[in-house]
Design a protein around this motif. Sequence first.
Motif, PDB file in Angstrom:
ATOM      1  N   LEU A  29      -4.170   9.656  18.249  1.00  0.00           N
ATOM      2  CA  LEU A  29      -3.403  10.512  17.543  1.00  0.00           C
ATOM      3  C   LEU A  29      -2.123  10.503  16.461  1.00  0.00           C
ATOM      4  CD1 LEU A  29      -2.161  11.065  22.101  1.00  0.00           C
ATOM      5  CD2 LEU A  29      -2.907  12.615  19.705  1.00  0.00           C
ATOM      6  N   VAL A  30      -2.522   8.776  15.795  1.00  0.00           N
ATOM      7  CA  VAL A  30      -1.629   8.777  14.924  1.00  0.00           C
ATOM      8  C   VAL A  30      -1.494   9.487  14.201  1.00  0.00           C
ATOM      9  CG1 VAL A  30      -3.132   7.310  13.859  1.00  0.00           C
ATOM     10  CG2 VAL A  30      -1.199   6.138  13.356  1.00  0.00           C
ATOM     11  N   ASP A  31      -2.002  10.879  13.673  1.00  0.00           N
ATOM     12  CA  ASP A  31      -2.310  11.497  12.615  1.00  0.00           C
ATOM     13  C   ASP A  31      -1.153  13.134  12.943  1.00  0.00           C
ATOM     14  OD1 ASP A  31      -4.264  10.038  10.909  1.00  0.00           O
ATOM     15  OD2 ASP A  31      -5.462  11.224  12.152  1.00  0.00           O
ATOM     16  N   GLU A  32      -0.902  13.055  14.107  1.00  0.00           N
ATOM     17  CA  GLU A  32      -0.105  14.042  15.127  1.00  0.00           C
ATOM     18  C   GLU A  32       1.068  12.804  14.907  1.00  0.00           C
ATOM     19  OE1 GLU A  32      -2.050  15.831  18.153  1.00  0.00           O
ATOM     20  OE2 GLU A  32      -3.281  15.480  17.603  1.00  0.00           O
ATOM     21  N   ILE A  33       1.599  12.320  14.556  1.00  0.00           N
ATOM     22  CA  ILE A  33       2.762  11.345  14.741  1.00  0.00           C
ATOM     23  C   ILE A  33       3.668  11.208  13.967  1.00  0.00           C
ATOM     24  CG2 ILE A  33       3.654   9.327  15.248  1.00  0.00           C
ATOM     25  CD1 ILE A  33       2.416   9.298  18.099  1.00  0.00           C
ATOM     26  N   ALA A  34       2.389  11.397  12.737  1.00  0.00           N
ATOM     27  CA  ALA A  34       2.740  10.732  11.155  1.00  0.00           C
ATOM     28  C   ALA A  34       3.731  11.256  10.217  1.00  0.00           C
ATOM     29  CB  ALA A  34       1.209  10.766  10.426  1.00  0.00           C
ATOM     30  N   PRO A  35       3.700  12.315  10.498  1.00  0.00           N
ATOM     31  CA  PRO A  35       4.747  13.282   9.915  1.00  0.00           C
ATOM     32  C   PRO A  35       6.233  13.277  10.114  1.00  0.00           C
ATOM     33  CG  PRO A  35       2.823  14.670  10.499  1.00  0.00           C
ATOM     34  CD  PRO A  35       2.539  13.791  11.601  1.00  0.00           C
ATOM     35  N   TYR A  36       6.437  12.648  11.271  1.00  0.00           N
ATOM     36  CA  TYR A  36       7.889  12.209  12.369  1.00  0.00           C
ATOM     37  C   TYR A  36       8.046  10.631  11.418  1.00  0.00           C
ATOM     38  CZ  TYR A  36       5.689  16.270  14.667  1.00  0.00           C
ATOM     39  OH  TYR A  36       6.033  17.707  15.072  1.00  0.00           O
ATOM     40  N   GLY A  37       7.265  10.291  10.590  1.00  0.00           N
ATOM     41  CA  GLY A  37       7.791   8.763  11.194  1.00  0.00           C
ATOM     42  C   GLY A  37       8.905   8.112  10.173  1.00  0.00           C
ATOM     43  N   LYS A  73       1.048  -1.044  -0.219  1.00  0.00           N
ATOM     44  CA  LYS A  73      -0.109   0.073   0.035  1.00  0.00           C
ATOM     45  C   LYS A  73       1.021   1.293  -0.062  1.00  0.00           C
ATOM     46  CE  LYS A  73      -4.267   1.168   0.841  1.00  0.00           C
ATOM     47  NZ  LYS A  73      -5.768   0.984   1.472  1.00  0.00           N
ATOM     48  N   LYS A  74       0.673   2.191  -0.871  1.00  0.00           N
ATOM     49  CA  LYS A  74       1.193   3.264  -1.013  1.00  0.00           C
ATOM     50  C   LYS A  74       0.391   4.760  -0.307  1.00  0.00           C
ATOM     51  CE  LYS A  74       3.970   1.467  -4.383  1.00  0.00           C
ATOM     52  NZ  LYS A  74       3.174   0.699  -4.446  1.00  0.00           N
ATOM     53  N   GLY A  75       1.366   5.941   0.298  1.00  0.00           N
ATOM     54  CA  GLY A  75       0.173   6.501   0.714  1.00  0.00           C
ATOM     55  C   GLY A  75       0.243   7.723  -0.206  1.00  0.00           C
ATOM     56  N   PRO A  76      -1.255   8.380   0.455  1.00  0.00           N
ATOM     57  CA  PRO A  76      -1.297   8.933   1.993  1.00  0.00           C
ATOM     58  C   PRO A  76      -2.457   8.262   1.449  1.00  0.00           C
ATOM     59  CG  PRO A  76      -1.868  10.806   0.533  1.00  0.00           C
ATOM     60  CD  PRO A  76      -1.252   9.864  -0.338  1.00  0.00           C
ATOM     61  N   LEU A  96     -11.958  -4.731   7.945  1.00  0.00           N
ATOM     62  CA  LEU A  96     -11.928  -3.285   8.110  1.00  0.00           C
ATOM     63  C   LEU A  96     -10.907  -2.617   9.330  1.00  0.00           C
ATOM     64  CD1 LEU A  96     -15.476  -2.116   7.470  1.00  0.00           C
ATOM     65  CD2 LEU A  96     -13.689  -1.292   5.853  1.00  0.00           C
ATOM     66  N   VAL A  97     -10.347  -3.626  10.158  1.00  0.00           N
ATOM     67  CA  VAL A  97      -9.192  -3.088  11.002  1.00  0.00           C
ATOM     68  C   VAL A  97      -8.406  -2.321  10.752  1.00  0.00           C
ATOM     69  CG1 VAL A  97      -8.668  -3.635  13.187  1.00  0.00           C
ATOM     70  CG2 VAL A  97      -9.864  -5.404  12.133  1.00  0.00           C
ATOM     71  N   PRO A  98      -8.467  -1.339  11.455  1.00  0.00           N
ATOM     72  CA  PRO A  98      -7.080  -0.029  10.374  1.00  0.00           C
ATOM     73  C   PRO A  98      -5.924  -0.850  11.521  1.00  0.00           C
ATOM     74  CG  PRO A  98      -8.465   1.416  11.901  1.00  0.00           C
ATOM     75  CD  PRO A  98      -9.338  -0.335  12.046  1.00  0.00           C
ATOM     76  N   ILE A  99      -4.892  -0.744  10.559  1.00  0.00           N
ATOM     77  CA  ILE A  99      -3.271  -1.147   9.942  1.00  0.00           C
ATOM     78  C   ILE A  99      -2.396  -0.241  11.066  1.00  0.00           C
ATOM     79  CG2 ILE A  99      -1.300  -2.786   9.618  1.00  0.00           C
ATOM     80  CD1 ILE A  99      -4.548  -4.410  10.587  1.00  0.00           C
ATOM     81  N   VAL A 100      -2.561   1.006  10.050  1.00  0.00           N
ATOM     82  CA  VAL A 100      -1.542   1.545  10.396  1.00  0.00           C
ATOM     83  C   VAL A 100      -1.767   2.901   8.989  1.00  0.00           C
ATOM     84  CG1 VAL A 100       0.011   1.084   8.372  1.00  0.00           C
ATOM     85  CG2 VAL A 100       0.894   2.832  10.584  1.00  0.00           C
ATOM     86  N   LYS A 101      -1.854   4.161   9.418  1.00  0.00           N
ATOM     87  CA  LYS A 101      -2.135   5.070   8.335  1.00  0.00           C
ATOM     88  C   LYS A 101      -0.539   5.701   8.372  1.00  0.00           C
ATOM     89  CE  LYS A 101      -6.122   7.121  10.410  1.00  0.00           C
ATOM     90  NZ  LYS A 101      -6.580   7.959  11.285  1.00  0.00           N
ATOM     91  N   LEU A 102      -0.564   6.214   7.114  1.00  0.00           N
ATOM     92  CA  LEU A 102       0.755   6.457   5.923  1.00  0.00           C
ATOM     93  C   LEU A 102       0.827   7.605   5.671  1.00  0.00           C
ATOM     94  CD1 LEU A 102       1.290   3.021   3.521  1.00  0.00           C
ATOM     95  CD2 LEU A 102       2.735   3.775   5.655  1.00  0.00           C
ATOM     96  N   ASN A 103       1.396   8.611   5.586  1.00  0.00           N
ATOM     97  CA  ASN A 103       2.060   9.953   5.047  1.00  0.00           C
ATOM     98  C   ASN A 103       1.718  10.022   4.093  1.00  0.00           C
ATOM     99  OD1 ASN A 103       0.418  12.088   6.588  1.00  0.00           O
ATOM    100  ND2 ASN A 103       2.711  12.726   7.650  1.00  0.00           N
ATOM    101  N   GLU A 104       1.780  11.196   3.315  1.00  0.00           N
ATOM    102  CA  GLU A 104       2.114  11.365   1.603  1.00  0.00           C
ATOM    103  C   GLU A 104       3.556  10.681   1.559  1.00  0.00           C
ATOM    104  OE1 GLU A 104       1.522  12.949  -1.460  1.00  0.00           O
ATOM    105  OE2 GLU A 104       0.650  13.312   0.089  1.00  0.00           O
ATOM    106  N   ASN A 105       3.976   9.578   0.237  1.00  0.00           N
ATOM    107  CA  ASN A 105       5.490   9.359  -0.157  1.00  0.00           C
ATOM    108  C   ASN A 105       6.272   8.815   1.010  1.00  0.00           C
ATOM    109  OD1 ASN A 105       6.142  10.878  -2.099  1.00  0.00           O
ATOM    110  ND2 ASN A 105       6.629  13.063  -0.042  1.00  0.00           N
TER     111      ASN A 105
END
Lengths: 290, 63
Positions: free
Chosen positions: B55-63, A122-125, A147-156
Amino acid sequence: MRGLDTSIRVVHMKIEIQEMTHNKGRIVFLDADPSIVNAIRRTMISDVPKMAIEKIEYHLGAIMDEGGKEFESVSPLFDEMIAHRLGLLPVPTDLDVFVFRSKCVCNGEGCPNCTIMYSLNKKGPCTVYSGDLEPLGDAKFKIKDDLVPIVKLNENQAILAYATAELSTGKDHAKYSPVCGVGHRYSAKISIDSAKCDHDARCIAVCPKDVFSKEGKKIVVAHPERCNLCMACVESCELNCVKVQEDPQRIVFRYETDGSLSAKDLLMRSLKILEEKFTGFSEQISALQE
Amino acid sequence: MIIPVRCFTCGKVIGGVYEEFLRRVQMGEKPNEVMDALGIDRYCCRRIFLTHVELVDEIAPYG
């Protein structure tokens, strides 16, 4: 063996199944000993095997998409934490097909008889869900709850990983326990002394499970099976007309599965395992006596 | 951080209904009624939903 009562007490118990859906069961044991019901409970928790993700291999370094865009293999959570979250997911298990990896004909190397492989790409965001885990091979092994969230990914950010599920029991790790919220209690025996009752309905108001109801002026016990023996009605009644007792003849047993096995399969398998254990035990005893 | 996959106490898989729970509560439904509808019956699972801080969204930029 002297001084020990070795006589076998024959128990003629009856079973009344009150609820049996895909992942929930509610059974009433009549004339059974709590120790028998507890044996089934403990077998379900720690001895019935199920599949769970055990090993994950992450791709580290740059991940490219089809358009040549470069992603970093990082995420807000540590890889260990993602691995732990993947391990807790309910993997569909067919106990007639799968065997323990260490006892498999492949000698623990991993084959379709003892392992299930998944890929995660999977590629973010985005949010990575359990449904994004693709089984390599048969699609029927897709994770039960997608539908269990595992992790959230940001840009790049991106994740590329391969996961291997294998069979084990709850003794090894709690993720291999197919059951949750399993317990038993005595059924409730509720009676109302209508001669003393002033029909004030305090017990109706105070009962959290709506056991009582009103028939005209009279208060009746409409749903004794809902009672959880909290005794709020007994405490609320100043005239001492409500009486709640445990009924040792009726044991209510409730359990839920995490989705990897059906409630019926789980019950049948736990009984089979118990039977095997007792057979082995009695064989050992007769070997001692010889 | 991020919603736990399972209830800490009983082990029920609860992560899968959390997003629906959030959506419905934000639409104005009462949290207790939404949890009843989603089959989150025991108080061990309910406290995880009620006390969770995402809180995961607030930590995301520092990943």
